[in-house]
Design a protein around this motif. Structure first.
Motif, PDB file in Angstrom:
ATOM      1  N   GLY A   1       0.741  -1.087   0.036  1.00 38.58           N
ATOM      2  CA  GLY A   1       0.077   0.041   0.017  1.00 38.58           C
ATOM      3  C   GLY A   1       0.718   1.267  -0.184  1.00 38.58           C
ATOM      4  O   GLY A   1       0.283   2.188   0.297  1.00 38.58           O
ATOM      5  N   GLY A   2       2.025   1.214  -0.397  1.00 39.01           N
ATOM      6  CA  GLY A   2       2.891   2.294  -0.352  1.00 39.01           C
ATOM      7  C   GLY A   2       2.649   3.352  -1.465  1.00 39.01           C
ATOM      8  O   GLY A   2       1.655   2.930  -2.395  1.00 39.01           O
ATOM      9  N   ARG A   3       3.134   4.523  -1.544  1.00 43.74           N
ATOM     10  CA  ARG A   3       2.913   5.424  -2.512  1.00 43.74           C
ATOM     11  C   ARG A   3       3.139   4.973  -3.756  1.00 43.74           C
ATOM     12  O   ARG A   3       4.299   4.566  -3.916  1.00 43.74           O
ATOM     13  CB  ARG A   3       3.631   6.741  -2.149  1.00 43.74           C
ATOM     14  N   PRO A   4       2.495   5.301  -4.987  1.00 43.53           N
ATOM     15  CA  PRO A   4       3.138   5.029  -6.107  1.00 43.53           C
ATOM     16  C   PRO A   4       4.213   5.924  -6.896  1.00 43.53           C
ATOM     17  O   PRO A   4       4.709   6.895  -6.306  1.00 43.53           O
ATOM     18  CB  PRO A   4       1.788   5.468  -7.331  1.00 43.53           C
ATOM     19  N   GLN A   5       4.953   4.827  -7.309  1.00 42.79           N
ATOM     20  CA  GLN A   5       6.409   5.400  -7.868  1.00 42.79           C
ATOM     21  C   GLN A   5       5.905   6.087  -9.240  1.00 42.79           C
ATOM     22  O   GLN A   5       6.512   5.890 -10.480  1.00 42.79           O
ATOM     23  CB  GLN A   5       7.460   4.512  -7.989  1.00 42.79           C
TER      24      GLN A   5
ATOM     25  N   ASP B   1      -0.569  13.035  -3.573  1.00 43.18           N
ATOM     26  CA  ASP B   1      -1.134  12.622  -2.246  1.00 43.18           C
ATOM     27  C   ASP B   1      -2.499  12.238  -2.470  1.00 43.18           C
ATOM     28  O   ASP B   1      -3.443  12.434  -1.455  1.00 43.18           O
ATOM     29  CB  ASP B   1      -0.733  13.288  -1.157  1.00 43.18           C
ATOM     30  N   GLU B   2      -3.239  12.022  -3.525  1.00 40.26           N
ATOM     31  CA  GLU B   2      -4.655  11.589  -3.532  1.00 40.26           C
ATOM     32  C   GLU B   2      -4.866  10.259  -3.013  1.00 40.26           C
ATOM     33  O   GLU B   2      -4.030   9.454  -2.801  1.00 40.26           O
ATOM     34  CB  GLU B   2      -4.799  11.537  -5.082  1.00 40.26           C
ATOM     35  N   PRO B   3      -6.071  10.150  -2.531  1.00 40.90           N
ATOM     36  CA  PRO B   3      -6.395   8.954  -1.782  1.00 40.90           C
ATOM     37  C   PRO B   3      -6.463   7.575  -2.976  1.00 40.90           C
ATOM     38  O   PRO B   3      -7.606   7.160  -2.680  1.00 40.90           O
ATOM     39  CB  PRO B   3      -7.760   9.387  -0.949  1.00 40.90           C
ATOM     40  N   THR B   4      -5.597   7.372  -3.418  1.00 38.33           N
ATOM     41  CA  THR B   4      -5.914   6.158  -4.399  1.00 38.33           C
ATOM     42  C   THR B   4      -5.557   5.012  -3.557  1.00 38.33           C
ATOM     43  O   THR B   4      -5.289   5.041  -2.349  1.00 38.33           O
ATOM     44  CB  THR B   4      -4.869   6.199  -5.370  1.00 38.33           C
ATOM     45  N   ARG B   5      -6.018   3.835  -3.986  1.00 39.24           N
ATOM     46  CA  ARG B   5      -6.044   2.699  -3.185  1.00 39.24           C
ATOM     47  C   ARG B   5      -5.279   1.336  -3.879  1.00 39.24           C
ATOM     48  O   ARG B   5      -5.097   1.343  -4.879  1.00 39.24           O
ATOM     49  CB  ARG B   5      -7.708   2.289  -3.155  1.00 39.24           C
TER      50      ARG B   5
ATOM     51  N   THR C   1       6.561  -5.635  -2.757  1.00 33.26           N
ATOM     52  CA  THR C   1       6.170  -4.158  -2.719  1.00 33.26           C
ATOM     53  C   THR C   1       4.987  -3.990  -3.596  1.00 33.26           C
ATOM     54  O   THR C   1       5.022  -4.614  -4.878  1.00 33.26           O
ATOM     55  CB  THR C   1       7.267  -3.246  -3.314  1.00 33.26           C
ATOM     56  N   LEU C   2       3.933  -3.737  -2.989  1.00 36.02           N
ATOM     57  CA  LEU C   2       2.570  -3.495  -3.642  1.00 36.02           C
ATOM     58  C   LEU C   2       2.293  -2.061  -3.495  1.00 36.02           C
ATOM     59  O   LEU C   2       1.795  -1.708  -2.627  1.00 36.02           O
ATOM     60  CB  LEU C   2       1.495  -4.585  -3.345  1.00 36.02           C
ATOM     61  N   HIS C   3       1.865  -1.404  -4.560  1.00 35.22           N
ATOM     62  CA  HIS C   3       2.002   0.167  -4.550  1.00 35.22           C
ATOM     63  C   HIS C   3       0.257   0.199  -4.843  1.00 35.22           C
ATOM     64  O   HIS C   3      -0.345  -0.210  -5.643  1.00 35.22           O
ATOM     65  CB  HIS C   3       2.654   0.905  -5.426  1.00 35.22           C
ATOM     66  N   THR C   4      -0.120   1.644  -4.225  1.00 31.82           N
ATOM     67  CA  THR C   4      -1.395   1.995  -4.683  1.00 31.82           C
ATOM     68  C   THR C   4      -1.631   2.599  -6.086  1.00 31.82           C
ATOM     69  O   THR C   4      -0.557   2.713  -6.801  1.00 31.82           O
ATOM     70  CB  THR C   4      -1.989   3.065  -3.662  1.00 31.82           C
TER      71      THR C   4
END
Length: 262
Positions: A65-69, A75-79, A93-96
């Motif tokens: 759930g880390g910040r997308p690269q 900082d939008e509330p993506t999921r 590592t799995l990103h939003t």
């Protein structure tokens, strides 16, 4: 009763089923929801707007759930949404997602994700996918059901990997892999139909034979893609077990945005 090691940190607002287990020094963020019987290994971080389903096993030192690269991310509330019964091993590592796509990264059910795998923002994994150690997905990649991604492989953004296909280890993939096809190399090229995988999943001999014929039309008969499509359509109307898988192959080729491997 939820079993949380005393050294773990669970921020106020996190929603945990009472059967969740959290190991030493793990961190769970305020916007995280975790379903029944899921276990979180020591030192893992589950953050962001992340939903984890039931019966998942998340190994040590995973980053979920880390910040997308993505340098456009503000900082939008993506999921990140993870389904049920997934195994997610150490240092994964799995990103939003990002607002440039659907805003969500999706991991389906019953996937086997080995150590050091990276799944970038806005990716979608189907069900029963195997990702071997150190496989790396850039953003916006789609991996369909029962696909296998070999270890040390790198997949370009916006690529699609079809159902029941296999990408060999240490491959570099920059175009789509059609369903049922084996691909390998740098850059990845087609190497036949995933016959053994199809047998294990109950495909009939007639269906496998039809897919072999489809592969020859696509890759072995010297046809242009447009010529191959015409003959594939004829093959898909033969009236046997092979019709449905060949039709799925045709639909995938028609929908390809980056083009299929050739």
């Amino acid at each position: 009763m939820t079993r949380i090691h005393p050294t773990a940190i669970v921020e106020p607002g996190a929603q945990l089923d009472e059967t969740v287990e959290i190991g030493p020094y793990a961190v769970v963020g305020a916007h995280v929801r975790i379903g029944a019987r899921t276990t979180i290994g020591s030192h893992s971080v589950i953050e962001g707007h992340t939903t984890v389903g039931e019966d998942n096993r998340i190994g040590h030192f995973a980053s979920i759930g880390g910040r997308p690269q993505d340098m456009k991310y503000k900082d939008e509330p993506t999921r990140l949404e993870i389904g049920n019964r997934n195994t997610i091993r150490e240092f994964t590592t799995l990103h939003t997602g990002t607002m440039q796509d659907t805003g969500v990264t999706i991991i389906g059910d019953d996937n086997w994700i080995m150590a050091y795998v990276h799944v970038g923002h806005d990716c979608r994994l189907g069900n029963n996918v195997i990702m071997s150690s150190n496989a790396q997905l850039a953003g916006h990649v789609i991996v369909e059901d029962y696909a296998i991604v070999g270890g040390m492989s790198g997949v370009h953004q916006f690529v699609r990997i079809g159902a029941h296909s296999m990408l060999g280890g240490a491959s570099a993939l920059v175009q789509d892999v059609p369903p049922f096809v084996i691909a390998a190399g740098n850059k990845a090229e087609p190497h036949g139909i995933n016959v053994e995988g199809l047998r294990r999943r109950g495909f009939s001999p007639d269906a496998i034979s039809a897919l072999r014929s489809a592969y020859r039309l696509l890759y072995k008969n010297g046809l242009s893609l447009e010529e191959a499509k015409v003959q594939l359509a004829e093959l898909a109307s033969a009236g046997g077990d092979g019709d449905a898988p060949v039709q799925a192959l045709i639909a995938f080729v028609e929908q390809s945005q980056r083009g299929i491997i050739r």
